[in-house]
Design a protein around this motif. Structure first.
Motif, short mmCIF file in Angstrom:
data_model
loop_
_atom_site.label_atom_id
_atom_site.label_comp_id
_atom_site.label_asym_id
_atom_site.label_seq_id
_atom_site.Cartn_x
_atom_site.Cartn_y
_atom_site.Cartn_z
N ILE A 17 0.85 -1.19 0.00
CA ILE A 17 0.00 0.00 0.00
C ILE A 17 0.88 1.24 0.00
O ILE A 17 1.72 1.42 0.89
CB ILE A 17 -0.92 0.02 1.24
N THR A 62 1.11 5.24 0.45
CA THR A 62 0.36 6.26 1.16
C THR A 62 1.27 7.43 1.48
O THR A 62 2.48 7.26 1.62
CB THR A 62 -0.21 5.69 2.47
N TRP A 118 5.79 5.18 7.50
CA TRP A 118 5.30 4.07 8.30
C TRP A 118 6.08 3.94 9.60
O TRP A 118 7.31 3.96 9.61
CB TRP A 118 5.39 2.77 7.50
N VAL A 127 0.98 5.54 10.25
CA VAL A 127 1.85 6.44 9.49
C VAL A 127 1.94 7.78 10.19
O VAL A 127 1.00 8.22 10.88
CB VAL A 127 1.34 6.63 8.04
N PHE A 184 -4.12 0.45 9.41
CA PHE A 184 -3.65 -0.43 8.34
C PHE A 184 -3.80 -1.90 8.71
O PHE A 184 -3.90 -2.76 7.83
CB PHE A 184 -2.20 -0.09 7.98
N THR A 192 2.26 -4.75 3.28
CA THR A 192 3.39 -3.86 3.54
C THR A 192 2.94 -2.43 3.22
O THR A 192 2.29 -2.21 2.19
CB THR A 192 4.61 -4.22 2.67
N VAL A 193 3.27 -1.50 4.09
CA VAL A 193 2.91 -0.09 3.88
C VAL A 193 4.18 0.67 3.53
O VAL A 193 5.22 0.51 4.17
CB VAL A 193 2.26 0.51 5.14
#
Length: 406
Positions: free
Chosen positions: A161, A163, A167, A174, A189, A201-202
């Motif tokens: 993802i 954004t 993170w 975040v 998340f 995974t961000v």
């Protein structure tokens, strides 16, 4: 590891990895799989020549990979001399990944196979008024795309993802996502991951865009490449020798948080993001006398459209924006010395108007100037970077799962 390179696995005999026949066989299979992924359809004889493995070893490994559903026949070739040879290729349907790009205005979702081919996608307006509503909209769009591809959640191996913000693994949220109110709430998340039913995974959107552009776009071949994402926010992704630079806390590239100089005796001025992102372009245009036409609300996109049509106030706003961006480029050039800077994001897509005044501004006050270029991926950069990053995790995971069943 950059997305364009073969994914590595621990080699037999490496520290902490005991040598045994099974491990050696597994390494041989992985080597062949990666060669097929990067080289396309290849015969057993050619694989033996490329790897130095014996033909019986290659044949046995290919048979195992075929039983595992990881490779398949890609046709046959008839040489002038000798027997007809079977060509093998990676089976891209052995697993799938999900890429997500979350922006203030749009939500983009793509489902891709292991070859990186997008098989389904959704691109919808972000109408969520709360962080939870945005999170739920992401999950809904992902489910629609997955269903369109004829897949279930279990078929998606990994999701990445993109954004705004950075993170924080400890807080599970975040930081610095100023363009999405409430987006930093811990657990948000995790809610998305549970809704998607897969590992998530961000990553920062500018970083993913930089990886996407380096792998597939204007950044290919650059030693030190910077991607400046200019849209509702301002972010920077930097790739050096194929590796993404993250900094000690993952916040390298948060250039939008840098304050602009204030007159002597006054408090600190506004930040680069407040002065160079989309809302600032609209404010500047209004200050130069530009108003929305036909009752339509004035947006940054419409400012640039009016500038292309020759509107004087809009052209002044574009030059004003170029001056602000030049300050950002001058700062990062002095610190990082990139050989190439690619302009991307919603405003960056108007590079046809911005690059020339940006070059002119840099000549006036920046002693070090990178080559400037427009993004080749445009609005797809974050999404394609997310897909590429997800594949780095998914490919070895699919291999381990499927070969463990043999």
């Amino acid at each position: 590891m950059s997305p364009h390179q073969p994914t590595s696995r621990p080699a037999a005999g490496a520290p902490g990895v005991p040598w045994n026949r099974q491990r050696l066989r597994s390494n041989n299979e992985w080597l062949l799989l990666e060669l097929l992924r990067t080289g396309g359809g290849t015969s057993r004889a050619q694989l033996a020549r490329d790897t130095g493995l014996s033909k019986p070893t290659v044949s046995a490994a290919l048979a195992d990979l075929e039983r595992a559903g990881l490779v398949r026949e890609a046709g046959r070739v008839s040489p002038e001399r000798g027997r007809t040879a079977v060509l093998y290729e990676v089976d891209p349907t052995a697993g799938h990944v999900l890429g997500v790009d979350i922006g203030r205005a749009r939500l983009r979702v793509a489902v891709a196979d292991l070859a990186g081919t997008v098989v389904a996608r959704r691109d919808v307006a972000n109408r969520g008024r709360t962080a939870d509503a945005v999170a739920d909209a992401v999950v809904a769009a992902a489910h629609e795309a997955t269903a369109e591809a004829g897949l279930s959640a279990a078929d998606v191996v990994h999701a990445v993802i993109g954004t705004p913000g950075v993170w924080d693994e400890e807080q599970r949220g975040v930081r610095y996502a100023t363009s999405l109110p409430g987006w930093g709430r811990p657990g948000l998340f995790d809610r998305i991951g549970e809704g998607l039913g897969t590992a998530v995974t961000v990553a920062n959107d500018a970083n993913l865009a930089a990886l996407g552009e380096y792998t597939l776009g204007a950044g290919r071949g650059s030693r030190m490449f910077a991607y400046l994402l200019v849209g509702t926010g301002l972010g920077l992704g930097v790739v050096k020798d194929g590796e993404l630079l993250l900094g000690a806390h993952g916040a390298l590239g948060e250039i939008g948080l840098v304050p602009l100089p204030a007159p002597a005796g006054e408090r600190a001025g506004t930040t680069l993001e407040q002065e160079a992102a989309a809302d600032a372009v609209v404010r500047a245009a209004r200050g130069f006398g530009l108003e929305g036409a036909g009752g339509r609300q004035l947006t940054a996109k419409r400012v640039f459209e009016r500038a292309r049509a020759g509107d004087g106030a809009a052209l002044r706003a574009v030059r004003w924006e170029a001056e602000r961006l030049a300050y950002a480029v001058a700062v990062l050039s002095a610190v990082l010395d990139p050989d190439l800077l690619v302009l991307g994001g919603g405003i960056g897509s108007s590079a046809d108007l911005l690059l020339e005044p940006l070059e002119q501004a840099l000549r006036r006050f920046a002693p070090m100037r990178p080559t400037l270029a427009a993004s080749l991926l445009g609005k797809e950069a974050v999404l394609l970077g997310a897909v590429s990053t997800a594949l780095e995790t998914a490919r070895p995971e699919v291999f381990e799962r499927r070969t463990a069943e043999l």
